[in-house]
Enzyme design. Structure first.
Site, PDB file in Angstrom:
ATOM      1  N   ASP A  25       0.788  -1.084   0.010  1.00  0.00           N
ATOM      2  CA  ASP A  25       0.097  -0.026   0.012  1.00  0.00           C
ATOM      3  C   ASP A  25       0.934   1.271  -0.207  1.00  0.00           C
ATOM      4  OD1 ASP A  25      -2.500  -1.470   0.266  1.00  0.00           O
ATOM      5  OD2 ASP A  25      -1.494  -1.963   2.184  1.00  0.00           O
ATOM      6  N   GLU A 278       2.025  -6.530  -4.968  1.00  0.00           N
ATOM      7  CA  GLU A 278       1.500  -5.746  -6.396  1.00  0.00           C
ATOM      8  C   GLU A 278       2.907  -5.171  -6.888  1.00  0.00           C
ATOM      9  OE1 GLU A 278      -2.246  -3.876  -6.088  1.00  0.00           O
ATOM     10  OE2 GLU A 278      -1.639  -2.063  -7.457  1.00  0.00           O
TER      11      GLU A 278
HETATM   12  C1  LIG Z   1      11.995  -5.986   0.573  1.00  0.00           C
HETATM   13  C2  LIG Z   1      11.940  -4.661   0.032  1.00  0.00           C
HETATM   14  C3  LIG Z   1      10.702  -4.443  -0.429  1.00  0.00           C
HETATM   15  N1  LIG Z   1      10.516  -3.065  -1.188  1.00  0.00           N
HETATM   16  C4  LIG Z   1       9.274  -2.367  -1.368  1.00  0.00           C
HETATM   17  C5  LIG Z   1       9.118  -2.940  -2.830  1.00  0.00           C
HETATM   18  C6  LIG Z   1       7.542  -2.608  -2.757  1.00  0.00           C
HETATM   19  O1  LIG Z   1       7.288  -0.978  -3.131  1.00  0.00           O
HETATM   20  C7  LIG Z   1       7.013  -2.949  -1.539  1.00  0.00           C
HETATM   21  C8  LIG Z   1       6.423  -4.328  -1.487  1.00  0.00           C
HETATM   22  O2  LIG Z   1       4.996  -4.215  -2.199  1.00  0.00           O
HETATM   23  P1  LIG Z   1       4.613  -5.376  -2.694  1.00  0.00           P
HETATM   24  O3  LIG Z   1       5.577  -5.574  -3.765  1.00  0.00           O
HETATM   25  O4  LIG Z   1       3.421  -4.933  -3.327  1.00  0.00           O
HETATM   26  O5  LIG Z   1       4.311  -6.725  -1.684  1.00  0.00           O
HETATM   27  P2  LIG Z   1       3.582  -6.729  -0.261  1.00  0.00           P
HETATM   28  O6  LIG Z   1       3.192  -7.916  -0.067  1.00  0.00           O
HETATM   29  O7  LIG Z   1       4.768  -6.017   0.703  1.00  0.00           O
HETATM   30  O8  LIG Z   1       2.368  -5.965  -0.370  1.00  0.00           O
HETATM   31  C9  LIG Z   1       1.065  -6.279  -0.710  1.00  0.00           C
HETATM   32  O9  LIG Z   1       0.508  -5.641   0.382  1.00  0.00           O
HETATM   33  C10 LIG Z   1      -1.009  -6.341   0.323  1.00  0.00           C
HETATM   34  C11 LIG Z   1      -1.669  -5.541   1.541  1.00  0.00           C
HETATM   35  C12 LIG Z   1      -1.752  -5.923  -0.865  1.00  0.00           C
HETATM   36  O10 LIG Z   1      -3.087  -6.217  -0.895  1.00  0.00           O
HETATM   37  C13 LIG Z   1      -1.028  -6.452  -1.837  1.00  0.00           C
HETATM   38  O11 LIG Z   1      -1.521  -6.324  -3.115  1.00  0.00           O
HETATM   39  C14 LIG Z   1       0.642  -6.164  -1.968  1.00  0.00           C
HETATM   40  O12 LIG Z   1       0.599  -5.042  -2.213  1.00  0.00           O
HETATM   41  O13 LIG Z   1       8.446  -2.719  -0.819  1.00  0.00           O
HETATM   42  C15 LIG Z   1      11.693  -2.053  -0.633  1.00  0.00           C
HETATM   43  O14 LIG Z   1      11.657  -0.920  -1.474  1.00  0.00           O
HETATM   44  N2  LIG Z   1      12.973  -2.638  -0.118  1.00  0.00           N
HETATM   45  C16 LIG Z   1      12.959  -3.805   0.231  1.00  0.00           C
HETATM   46  O15 LIG Z   1      14.066  -4.243   0.716  1.00  0.00           O
END
Ligand SMILES: Cc1cn([C@H]2C[C@H](O)[C@@H](COP(=O)(O)OP(=O)(O)O[C@H]3O[C@@H](C)[C@H](O)[C@@H](O)[C@H]3O)O2)c(=O)[nH]c1=O
Length: 376
Positions: A25, A278
């Site tokens: 989010d 996402e």
């Molecule tokens: C591990 C890591 C992630 N990130 C960031 C990348 C992404 O912007 C974010 C991870 O988000 P996502 O890939 O979407 O995975 P997520 O599983 O963390 O988020 C999920 O949350 C749920 C509540 C939603 O319903 C899902 O649709 C999805 O958005 O974290 C970093 O910037 N540095 C890091 O070291």
């Protein structure tokens, strides 16, 4: 590629983000806000939990103000555009202010705020049907206003995907070999990034890599790290550290959380990216490397249809479909395909073709700016 009429810049944007769980989010809202600011707009990002931004975006962004969830609107009133991310309900007093600003605009003295509901990403057919639909509000503090549904997506009939204009240049200037050397990835090793929940097939895949060719696994912190540690601990016939022994086929590195730009670079550098949710899925597509998606599980298994729709759009070959079925536990006992160099080559061709199709479309923010211009 279509061209859109852009609204006058700069506009003031209020982006609302409630963190349900995980990082998607706030991750998506941050990328949207930073991209808006980079294009000259002023953004107030209102969130009930900004904690992840401390590592995801420690650099901040000029033009983005991160603010706590508001009880009241700011004295200047709502911005030109109000974005409710992922169906979060904006506070009643803020809604009332949008209502008042909309009524004031009816006499032509000012412009009514444009109220956008930015939805979750899906490749399912309802997205094209629902994208850009109006939802008039008949009661409550914002009676008389209209919310507009805005759906990201993979096809021309949707709102597209976030892709900041500087991305292509950043990728072109990226030194992949230097990144891999910095992370002590030996030439010829297969580098794999792991960002997932608890994929049912993770232990089987780790077993495969454990006895396969040289593999370097880069494990993100949190749930992915816990799942890999559980697998390591379950190898009772070996010390838990054994997979990290020099010369062993599988070498595991546990990472610290890193800022989004560094996360992107990791996806560009690896030979296989295991992503989830996402935002990281979208970034894996832009990376153009083979990937496996752990979809966010929903209680009623609604994610099964969502995953199939995505694999259909991706034109995924049989081995990639089998991998996703096993990784996401779609079919109990599904067999994991052999993830070797030739499989990865097939997956890479599929991802690069999909990426090419996406690059022919306008990115989400360019399209959204066009929508704002059209409705203003
Ligand atoms: C591990 C890591 C992630 N990130 C960031 C990348 C992404 O912007 C974010 C991870 O988000 P996502 O890939 O979407 O995975 P997520 O599983 O963390 O988020 C999920 O949350 C749920 C509540 C939603 O319903 C899902 O649709 C999805 O958005 O974290 C970093 O910037 N540095 C890091 O070291």
């Amino acid at each position: 590629m279509t061209t859109s009429r852009l609204p006058p810049s700069p506009l003031t944007w209020d982006v609302f983000c409630q963190v349900i769980d995980n990082f998607g989010d706030i991750g998506v809202c941050w990328r949207l806000s930073a991209d808006l600011a980079a294009r000259g707009h002023a953004v107030r990002l209102w969130t009930d939990d900004a904690s992840a931004l401390a590592w995801m975006a420690p650099q901040g962004a000029a033009g983005v103000q991160v603010l706590p969830w508001p009880r009241q609107p700011p004295p200047s009133g709502p911005g030109d555009v109000v974005v409710e991310a992922f169906g979060c309900e904006i506070p009643p007093a803020f809604q009332a202010a949008i209502g008042a600003a909309t009524r004031a605009a009816a006499n032509g003295a000012s412009r009514a705020p444009l109220w956008i509901n930015l939805e979750y990403l899906s490749a399912e057919p309802y997205v094209e049907r629902s994208h850009r639909l109006a939802s008039p509000i008949f009661s409550g503090p914002a009676a008389g206003c209209t919310r507009w549904f805005y759906y990201p997506g993979f096809t021309a009939g949707t709102g597209g995907l976030l892709r900041e204009p500087a991305l292509a240049q950043r990728q072109a200037g990226f030194d992949r070999a230097a990144w891999r050397a910095r992370h002590a990835i030996a030439p010829g090793d297969c580098a794999i990034s792991l960002f997932c929940y608890e994929p049912p097939a993770l232990p089987a895949l780790l077993d495969q890599w454990h006895s396969g060719p040289a593999t370097r696994l880069l494990v993100t912190p949190g749930r992915a790290a816990a799942a890999v540690r559980a697998w390591q601990a379950g190898h009772n016939d070996e010390t838990p550290q054994r997979p990290q022994r020099p010369g062993h086929p599988l070498s595991i590195t546990y990472l610290e959380p890193c800022p989004q730009p560094a996360f992107d670079e990791m996806l560009w550098a690896c030979d296989l990216n295991c992503v989830r949710g996402e935002d990281s899925l979208v970034r894996a597509l832009w990376a153009g490397q083979p990937f496996v998606w752990h979809i966010y599980p929903q209680e009623d298994n609604a994610h099964h249809a969502k995953l199939q729709a995505f694999l259909d759009w991706l034109q995924a070959p049989a081995s990639l479909r089998a991998m996703h079925a096993a990784w996401n536990g779609l079919e109990p006992g599904a067999t994991l395909p052999l993830v070797d160099a030739s499989t990865l080559q097939t997956w890479r061709a599929c991802v690069l073709a999909a990426r090419q199709r996406l690059l022919a479309q306008e990115d989400l923010l360019t399209q959204l700016l066009g929508f704002v211009a059209e409705k203003s």
